[in-house]
Structure formats: C-alpha cells, structure tokens
Write a protein that holds these residues in place. Sequence first.
Motif, PDB file in Angstrom:
ATOM      1  N   GLN A  48       7.472  11.765   4.874  1.00 18.61           N
ATOM      2  CA  GLN A  48       6.691  10.573   5.218  1.00 18.61           C
ATOM      3  C   GLN A  48       5.631  10.207   4.376  1.00 18.61           C
ATOM      4  O   GLN A  48       5.353   9.126   4.129  1.00 18.61           O
ATOM      5  N   ALA A  49       4.998  11.531   3.780  1.00 16.97           N
ATOM      6  CA  ALA A  49       4.140  11.124   2.743  1.00 16.97           C
ATOM      7  C   ALA A  49       4.693  10.467   1.509  1.00 16.97           C
ATOM      8  O   ALA A  49       3.630   9.553   1.146  1.00 16.97           O
ATOM      9  N   GLU A  50       5.611  10.578   0.937  1.00 19.70           N
ATOM     10  CA  GLU A  50       6.064  10.137   0.052  1.00 19.70           C
ATOM     11  C   GLU A  50       6.353   8.507   0.243  1.00 19.70           C
ATOM     12  O   GLU A  50       5.940   7.871  -0.585  1.00 19.70           O
ATOM     13  N   ARG A  51       6.759   8.393   1.235  1.00 17.80           N
ATOM     14  CA  ARG A  51       7.018   6.779   1.794  1.00 17.80           C
ATOM     15  C   ARG A  51       5.725   6.168   2.059  1.00 17.80           C
ATOM     16  O   ARG A  51       5.492   5.030   1.544  1.00 17.80           O
ATOM     17  N   ASP A  52       4.718   6.819   2.629  1.00 18.14           N
ATOM     18  CA  ASP A  52       3.478   6.204   2.692  1.00 18.14           C
ATOM     19  C   ASP A  52       2.769   5.915   1.618  1.00 18.14           C
ATOM     20  O   ASP A  52       2.406   4.800   1.367  1.00 18.14           O
ATOM     21  N   GLU A  53       3.080   6.491   0.585  1.00 18.59           N
ATOM     22  CA  GLU A  53       2.376   6.456  -0.782  1.00 18.59           C
ATOM     23  C   GLU A  53       3.098   5.431  -1.425  1.00 18.59           C
ATOM     24  O   GLU A  53       2.507   4.492  -1.977  1.00 18.59           O
ATOM     25  N   PHE A  54       4.148   5.196  -1.316  1.00 20.02           N
ATOM     26  CA  PHE A  54       5.133   4.019  -2.074  1.00 20.02           C
ATOM     27  C   PHE A  54       4.674   2.808  -1.307  1.00 20.02           C
ATOM     28  O   PHE A  54       4.740   1.696  -1.854  1.00 20.02           O
ATOM     29  N   ALA A  55       4.776   2.960   0.154  1.00 19.20           N
ATOM     30  CA  ALA A  55       4.424   1.801   0.780  1.00 19.20           C
ATOM     31  C   ALA A  55       3.245   1.082   0.668  1.00 19.20           C
ATOM     32  O   ALA A  55       2.613  -0.099   0.682  1.00 19.20           O
ATOM     33  N   SER A  56       2.061   2.252   0.453  1.00 10.94           N
ATOM     34  CA  SER A  56       0.689   1.729   0.408  1.00 10.94           C
ATOM     35  C   SER A  56       0.401   0.750  -0.708  1.00 10.94           C
ATOM     36  O   SER A  56      -0.571   0.042  -0.820  1.00 10.94           O
ATOM     37  N   ASN A  57       1.281   0.830  -1.994  1.00 13.17           N
ATOM     38  CA  ASN A  57       1.098  -0.098  -3.065  1.00 13.17           C
ATOM     39  C   ASN A  57       1.785  -1.191  -2.749  1.00 13.17           C
ATOM     40  O   ASN A  57       1.842  -2.293  -3.749  1.00 13.17           O
ATOM     41  N   MET A  58       2.543  -1.387  -1.549  1.00 14.51           N
ATOM     42  CA  MET A  58       3.279  -2.930  -1.518  1.00 14.51           C
ATOM     43  C   MET A  58       2.315  -3.970  -0.734  1.00 14.51           C
ATOM     44  O   MET A  58       1.633  -3.425   0.133  1.00 14.51           O
TER      45      MET A  58
END
Length: 427
Positions: A49-59
């Motif tokens: 989830q942390a990896e996805r959050d990091e990814f999505a936070s830049n979108m």
Amino acid sequence: MAPKRSKAGPANRPTNRPGLIARAHTTRRALRSAGFRFALDGSGRTAIQAERDEFASNMNKDWLPRNLDGSPRQRPNRNPRGIENPFSHCYINAVLQDFMHTPIFLNWIRTHTRDGTCAENCLKCNIKGLVEDYWGPLPPAQPIGETNDYLVGIKTAAWDTSLFLEAFQDDANNFYEFFLFSDEHGLAAGDSEWKREFDAIFGVEIVPFDTCYECGVERMRTVEPTTGLIIPFPPDMPNSLAGAIHHAFAVEQLKEYHCETPSCHRLRRTKYKGHDGPPQSRRKVLRKAPRVLKIRILIGEDGAQYGNKRFDTLAIDEHLDLGQYQESDSAKAPLTYQLSTVVSHSGESLDAGHYIVSVRNPGDRPYYNISDDDWVEPISRQQFTANPQGNRRTESEQFEVYTLTYIMDEHAPAVERPMKRMLKELL
Ligand SMILES: [Zn+2]
Ligand SMILES: [Zn+2]
C-alpha cells in the motif's frame, strides 16, 4: 497468542465435535502461527500500500482546466455533457459518463501518447480523445454525437471482443469489466510504469486468512487481485451499504477445507471420514486499497448477472471508512472515501431497462443526474445519495443503485519526522 477466531465460531460449529476449540489454543503450532501479520510501516500501511500511495501521490487529481489545450478557448461552463444513444447503449453511456467525472482517471489517461505500441483502434487513444471532447471548449449543451470518432472507436473495441452485441442492451457492469479487465489492447496494458499507475488507481487486494479449528494454524490464502468490491445483500439486510460492506468483511465459517498440517491430514482419514477435514474460519484483510474504488451491489436475484433483479435497496453512504478492514494489530492508516458517481438501473432485468448516472461535478452545481444525451439535470445532495435514484425525465420510473465510485480522501501520511520529535522533546 492464538490466532483470532470469530465470535460466531462456536455457535456455528457442529455440536457433535466436542473439544475442537479448546485444543486449538494449546498446540505449539498455534503459537508459531501467531506471527502471521503483514509488516507495517510507521503510518500503519502494508509495504504494497505504501508503494502505491507513493506512486499515486505524484498523480494529478485536479479537475481538468476549462481550456484543456492551453489555448484561450474556454469551455463556457463545467456542466456535464450528454452522450447520444442510437438505441440500446445507455449502459455504455452511463459508464463512460462515470469515468468522465473521475479526475485522477482523466489526468492519467491524458498522459497516454500515441506511439508504435498502440493498436490501430487503440482503446486508450480513444478514451483520451473522448475525455478531450467531453471536457473540450464546445458548449456542453452540445452532446457527444453517436458518430463521434472516439465513441465509435470505443464501441468498436467492445463489439470486437464479442462480449457485447451492438443491437442489444447489456449489463453496465460488463462494460466496466471490459474497461478494467481487458486484454493486452485494453486500458491496463502498457509498460511497467503504466501498469503500476493503473494498479495505484484501481487495484484492490483482499487477502483471506484461514484458521483451522483443530490445530489453530492460520494460513494466508491465494489473493486474486481485482479492481473493485462486489457487495452481496447479506441475509439480515443491514440498512446501509457500509453495513453490507461490514458483513462482506466479517469472519466466515468454512465447512469444507483441507488443512495441510500432518495431524489434521491424519484426522481427515480418521475423525472426518467422508468429509474434507476440520472446519475453518476465514478473516479477510484489505491489503491494497485503490484511489478509485468501484463498488458493485449484487442487485441481480441471487447475485445472478442476468435474469430478474431484486428490488431491495441499501441506503447509500456519502462517506466510507475502510480503515478497519486493513491489517489489525497496528495503528491503521486512514482510509476514507467520498462518493463520486452512482450508476442506477430501472427495469426487471439488468440487461434490459434503462441505466442513468449521477455524478459529482466541478462546477457551481456539485451534483448532476444524466440520462444519455437528453437529460442533464442538477440535483440536490439528498437526490445524489438517494436509493432508488429519481430521474425527472421518467417520473414514473425508479432507478435502483447498481454500481458506485468512491474516491479516496488524500491523507498526509502520519509519519513523525525526527526533527518534529526533537522539537517536541525540547518543548
Ligand atoms: Zn494509444
Ligand atoms: Zn489443522
């Protein structure tokens, strides 16, 4: 510590099997299995989830600007746009209009650029084109025409799958699946970055953990990654969608199961003659939560996709909190959602009748009800969250809510930075 077991366990357990529960607590295996938890970071998130959050936070999650191409030509207002329906395509229009009101999706699909990897009739190129026409500078009173190249391209891709027939109405959920589960030419296909972005927006992982009543061992079961939640009507009919979700995540009792520990394997031959083995309980953990959460309420009778529809309705929650369904034993990461779109259906059968969509909108009027091209009407917040949904064009009909889209609230991760801690200690 023994693995958690459902409170409902003993009541549901067959009464002719005394001692099943008591023994489970005392085995060494039970003690060894108690460490079966996901590792969590400082803000209570699983690594995935942390990896996805990091990814999505830049979108980009902003609504599209009123001059999409950067030119001075502005859209006169932000009203939703209708889409013409040549005959039985309301199920397609409702789903497309749903996606047209999902900002993170709109920004993401606009980052697709046509290149050598695009199919001749590239679904991504067509969706991007439709986004740019839908939110483009033409007055919204002018609907997307049935001959719009992008709309035709999307439909052609759908007909090409043979899952849909041009002359027949279909289930709106099937069109979602075409969008979100499609093959190598579909929306999710692309390079690894594109796939991770798709996954950060839509991906859901629910991990089942099964605990054996005989040996107490808890095992993680296979995870089927998916792109949404399918919510059945529970037998006791809670009065809200949140209640039905709670029921879907509740611990289940499984009767037939093969426990692999050697002692239980032996018991299968001796004690459980003719049965699969010791009963199990199953808890479900939401390991990965999406930015855009699709929920489908199984309003088909007995969950059937086709055939008769049941007319029970659940009250719709404007806000959902799924934090409690993440891994326990920790401070949980906040996980709240806000209702964004509602697709509802009128009629006896989900592959006939009529679909409409209600959307959240970026203009001065936050909620709209849309029926194809001929009805785009602002509604109240109460109407937006009503079930059944109304539609003033067809006053005699009522529309049972079928699929919903919720958008994750963006929470700043609650990580205490060393500097902050030092300051705290000084004060
Ligand atoms: Zn393309
Ligand atoms: Zn066992």
